[in-house]
Design a protein around this motif. Structure first.
Motif, PDB file in Angstrom:
ATOM      1  N   LEU A  60       0.687  -1.262  -0.042  1.00  0.00           N
ATOM      2  CA  LEU A  60       0.027   0.055   0.017  1.00  0.00           C
ATOM      3  C   LEU A  60       0.778   1.352  -0.012  1.00  0.00           C
ATOM      4  N   ILE A  61       2.008   1.261   0.793  1.00  0.00           N
ATOM      5  CA  ILE A  61       2.633   2.359   0.969  1.00  0.00           C
ATOM      6  C   ILE A  61       3.436   2.419  -0.451  1.00  0.00           C
ATOM      7  N   LEU A  62       4.091   1.629  -1.103  1.00  0.00           N
ATOM      8  CA  LEU A  62       4.622   1.737  -2.288  1.00  0.00           C
ATOM      9  C   LEU A  62       3.858   2.220  -3.553  1.00  0.00           C
ATOM     10  N   ALA A  63       2.409   1.751  -3.399  1.00  0.00           N
ATOM     11  CA  ALA A  63       1.342   2.456  -4.139  1.00  0.00           C
ATOM     12  C   ALA A  63       1.311   3.632  -3.945  1.00  0.00           C
ATOM     13  N   VAL A  64       1.091   4.105  -3.011  1.00  0.00           N
ATOM     14  CA  VAL A  64       1.005   5.768  -2.720  1.00  0.00           C
ATOM     15  C   VAL A  64       2.185   6.490  -2.981  1.00  0.00           C
ATOM     16  N   LEU A  65       3.442   5.957  -2.840  1.00  0.00           N
ATOM     17  CA  LEU A  65       4.499   6.765  -3.016  1.00  0.00           C
ATOM     18  C   LEU A  65       4.850   6.483  -4.546  1.00  0.00           C
ATOM     19  N   ARG A  66       4.120   6.001  -5.327  1.00  0.00           N
ATOM     20  CA  ARG A  66       4.282   5.989  -6.867  1.00  0.00           C
ATOM     21  C   ARG A  66       3.973   7.506  -7.492  1.00  0.00           C
ATOM     22  N   PHE A  67       3.191   8.018  -6.736  1.00  0.00           N
ATOM     23  CA  PHE A  67       2.503   9.290  -7.202  1.00  0.00           C
ATOM     24  C   PHE A  67       3.162  10.488  -6.626  1.00  0.00           C
ATOM     25  N   THR A  68       4.188  10.326  -5.740  1.00  0.00           N
ATOM     26  CA  THR A  68       5.179  11.267  -5.385  1.00  0.00           C
ATOM     27  C   THR A  68       6.453  11.244  -6.325  1.00  0.00           C
ATOM     28  N   LYS A  69       7.276  12.247  -6.025  1.00  0.00           N
ATOM     29  CA  LYS A  69       8.779  12.048  -6.924  1.00  0.00           C
ATOM     30  C   LYS A  69       9.944  11.391  -6.217  1.00  0.00           C
ATOM     31  N   PHE A 102      13.024   4.987  -6.219  1.00  0.00           N
ATOM     32  CA  PHE A 102      12.484   3.835  -5.572  1.00  0.00           C
ATOM     33  C   PHE A 102      13.058   3.172  -4.516  1.00  0.00           C
ATOM     34  N   HIS A 103      14.350   3.437  -4.173  1.00  0.00           N
ATOM     35  CA  HIS A 103      15.363   3.113  -3.201  1.00  0.00           C
ATOM     36  C   HIS A 103      14.700   3.570  -1.776  1.00  0.00           C
ATOM     37  N   ASN A 104      14.367   4.993  -1.856  1.00  0.00           N
ATOM     38  CA  ASN A 104      13.878   5.737  -0.451  1.00  0.00           C
ATOM     39  C   ASN A 104      12.382   4.975  -0.389  1.00  0.00           C
ATOM     40  N   ALA A 105      11.727   4.749  -1.508  1.00  0.00           N
ATOM     41  CA  ALA A 105      10.083   4.374  -1.244  1.00  0.00           C
ATOM     42  C   ALA A 105      10.443   2.902  -0.705  1.00  0.00           C
ATOM     43  N   ILE A 106      11.203   2.069  -1.008  1.00  0.00           N
ATOM     44  CA  ILE A 106      11.563   0.690  -0.492  1.00  0.00           C
ATOM     45  C   ILE A 106      11.967   1.108   1.144  1.00  0.00           C
ATOM     46  N   GLY A 107      12.805   1.950   1.378  1.00  0.00           N
ATOM     47  CA  GLY A 107      12.961   2.252   2.887  1.00  0.00           C
ATOM     48  C   GLY A 107      12.089   2.551   3.629  1.00  0.00           C
ATOM     49  N   LEU A 108      10.927   3.123   3.228  1.00  0.00           N
ATOM     50  CA  LEU A 108       9.618   3.785   3.960  1.00  0.00           C
ATOM     51  C   LEU A 108       8.764   2.739   4.066  1.00  0.00           C
ATOM     52  N   ALA A 109       8.666   1.713   2.966  1.00  0.00           N
ATOM     53  CA  ALA A 109       7.746   0.532   2.768  1.00  0.00           C
ATOM     54  C   ALA A 109       8.220  -0.265   3.868  1.00  0.00           C
ATOM     55  N   ALA A 110       9.431  -0.706   4.116  1.00  0.00           N
ATOM     56  CA  ALA A 110       9.958  -1.889   5.065  1.00  0.00           C
ATOM     57  C   ALA A 110       9.856  -1.277   6.535  1.00  0.00           C
ATOM     58  N   THR A 111      10.106   0.014   6.534  1.00  0.00           N
ATOM     59  CA  THR A 111       9.900   0.638   8.072  1.00  0.00           C
ATOM     60  C   THR A 111       8.428   0.950   8.576  1.00  0.00           C
ATOM     61  N   TYR A 112       7.606   1.391   7.633  1.00  0.00           N
ATOM     62  CA  TYR A 112       6.336   1.417   8.164  1.00  0.00           C
ATOM     63  C   TYR A 112       5.285   0.200   8.049  1.00  0.00           C
ATOM     64  N   GLY A 113       5.933  -0.809   7.202  1.00  0.00           N
ATOM     65  CA  GLY A 113       5.331  -2.198   7.315  1.00  0.00           C
ATOM     66  C   GLY A 113       5.595  -3.059   8.664  1.00  0.00           C
ATOM     67  N   SER A 114       6.883  -2.577   9.181  1.00  0.00           N
ATOM     68  CA  SER A 114       7.363  -3.420  10.367  1.00  0.00           C
ATOM     69  C   SER A 114       6.650  -2.607  11.691  1.00  0.00           C
ATOM     70  N   VAL A 115       7.148  -3.087  12.725  1.00  0.00           N
ATOM     71  CA  VAL A 115       6.493  -2.453  14.044  1.00  0.00           C
ATOM     72  C   VAL A 115       7.463  -1.840  14.917  1.00  0.00           C
ATOM     73  N   LEU A 165       3.792  15.123   6.091  1.00  0.00           N
ATOM     74  CA  LEU A 165       2.360  14.515   5.919  1.00  0.00           C
ATOM     75  C   LEU A 165       2.239  13.290   5.818  1.00  0.00           C
ATOM     76  N   PHE A 166       3.271  12.572   5.007  1.00  0.00           N
ATOM     77  CA  PHE A 166       3.140  11.123   4.897  1.00  0.00           C
ATOM     78  C   PHE A 166       3.219  10.493   6.248  1.00  0.00           C
ATOM     79  N   GLY A 167       4.009  10.910   7.034  1.00  0.00           N
ATOM     80  CA  GLY A 167       4.374  10.383   8.450  1.00  0.00           C
ATOM     81  C   GLY A 167       3.280  10.730   9.308  1.00  0.00           C
ATOM     82  N   LEU A 168       2.335  11.609   9.000  1.00  0.00           N
ATOM     83  CA  LEU A 168       1.221  11.768  10.125  1.00  0.00           C
ATOM     84  C   LEU A 168       0.019  11.055   9.660  1.00  0.00           C
ATOM     85  N   CYS A 169      -0.165  10.817   8.227  1.00  0.00           N
ATOM     86  CA  CYS A 169      -1.431  10.279   7.389  1.00  0.00           C
ATOM     87  C   CYS A 169      -1.294   8.665   7.332  1.00  0.00           C
TER      88      CYS A 169
END
Length: 339
Positions: A81-90, A93-106, A253-257
């Motif tokens: 879901l996070i990767l899908a959302v980040l596709r619409f930002t600039k 891919f590497h930083n998007a992967i970092g956020l997906a792993a971080t926010y998918g974990s606990v 905004l990403f970190g809050l929503c």
């Protein structure tokens, strides 16, 4: 819900975290020795694990099937879901992967703060929830790195390139398929997962026969140790805030929503699998929190191109305090409404 947020704001756990942030902002000389910080982290992992294992001894295996399936669903779906959302930002891919792993974990500390929140309100929850914390640690890391390896391999195949350095090939996963075995080993036997799983199994084996030995240190003192740990986390979060701000308002905004969206999904899943109100809240916390221990450790070695000031700074500087102040009360109010 406003009253719940106010009550949470004036709790010692949150206030000491705010004190740590304030100390960092005013550049106080307040510091925690590295050894003490590590010891507090180990204590929390063991305390949560052993308490969950003792509670787990009361449950039959068949009662865990639905909650486990719900947890695995969250662990694999949230990073997608996070990767899908980040596709619409600039964002690359590497930083998007970092956020997906971080926010998918606990975040084990956010989970611990949620437990203190429930105990303060005298709300019970299923003892096997601590098992689900361990299960939620690794799936997001696996799926995020898997997608990265697939993307890298697809790109190299399209270019017809072959890595000239075998060491680089190993790092990209070419020598052993899409995922480097080192990534698997680090995810399964890293400090946080090993301590949680090990202490949970020990607590499950000994059951409540060992309560007289465990209770004085790992149950009675848990809230006090958590206060010290969050004071230290406040210091670290305050130091990371400037790094987050320089990436612009969109990332903040990403970190809050994202916590509210993912946490709401966790609450819904908790209700579907039949958890109590307390269990539903904790499922929401599992889904809405973000890792700053297990995932960043894996990302540092596996995705060096990802910027730690983005995934770690955002997790610790924005999402962690947001969950302490707003997230946990929100998941609680939503859980009460749905249940």
């Amino acid at each position: 819900m406003f009253d719940i947020i106010i009550q949470n704001l004036i709790s010692p756990v949150v206030l000491f975290f705010v004190l740590g942030v304030l100390a960092a902002i005013v550049k106080s000389d307040l510091k925690f020795p590295p050894g003490l910080s590590e010891a507090l982290s180990i204590y929390l992992l063991v305390a949560i694990g052993i308490k969950g294992g003792m509670e787990l001894s009361h449950y039959e295996l068949h009662t865990l099937i639905k909650p486990i399936l719900g947890t695995l669903f969250l662990g694999f779906s949230i990073p997608l879901l996070i990767l899908a959302v980040l596709r619409f930002t600039k964002m690359d891919f590497h930083n998007a992967i970092g956020l997906a792993a971080t926010y998918g974990s606990v975040s084990i500390v956010t989970y611990g703060a949620a437990i203190s929140f429930l105990e303060k309100k005298a709300i019970s929850y299923e003892g096997f929830m601590n098992v689900l914390v361990v299960l939620m640690e690794s799936p997001a890391i696996f799926i995020s790195l898997l997608l990265l390896r697939i993307a890298q391999k697809t790109k190299d195949n399209e270019l017809g390139s072959v890595p000239s350095n075998p060491r680089n090939a190993h790092n990209l996963g070419f020598a052993h398929g899409y995922i480097d075995p080192e990534v698997v080993r680090d995810s399964l036997f890293g400090k946080s997962v090993l301590l949680l799983m090990g202490s949970l199994i020990i607590g499950w084996i000994v059951g409540h026969n060992a309560e007289s030995l465990v209770k004085p240190l790992f149950i009675d003192l848990y809230g006090s140790i958590l206060i010290l740990f969050l004071l230290n986390m406040g210091l670290i979060a305050g130091e990371r805030l400037p790094e987050v701000r320089k990436h612009g308002w969109k990332i903040i905004l990403f970190g809050l929503c994202v916590p509210l969206i993912a946490g709401s999904l966790g609450v819904l899943v908790g209700a579907v699998v039949g958890l109590s109100v307390g269990g539903i809240v904790l499922m929401g916390v599992l889904a809405g929190s973000s890792s700053y221990i297990a995932a960043p450790a894996a990302l540092r070695s596996s995705v060096p191109e990802a910027n730690p000031s983005i995934y770690l700074g955002l997790s610790l500087g924005v999402t962690f305090p947001f969950n302490l102040i707003v997230g946990i009360p929100f998941y609680f109010a939503l859980a009460q409404f749905i249940h």
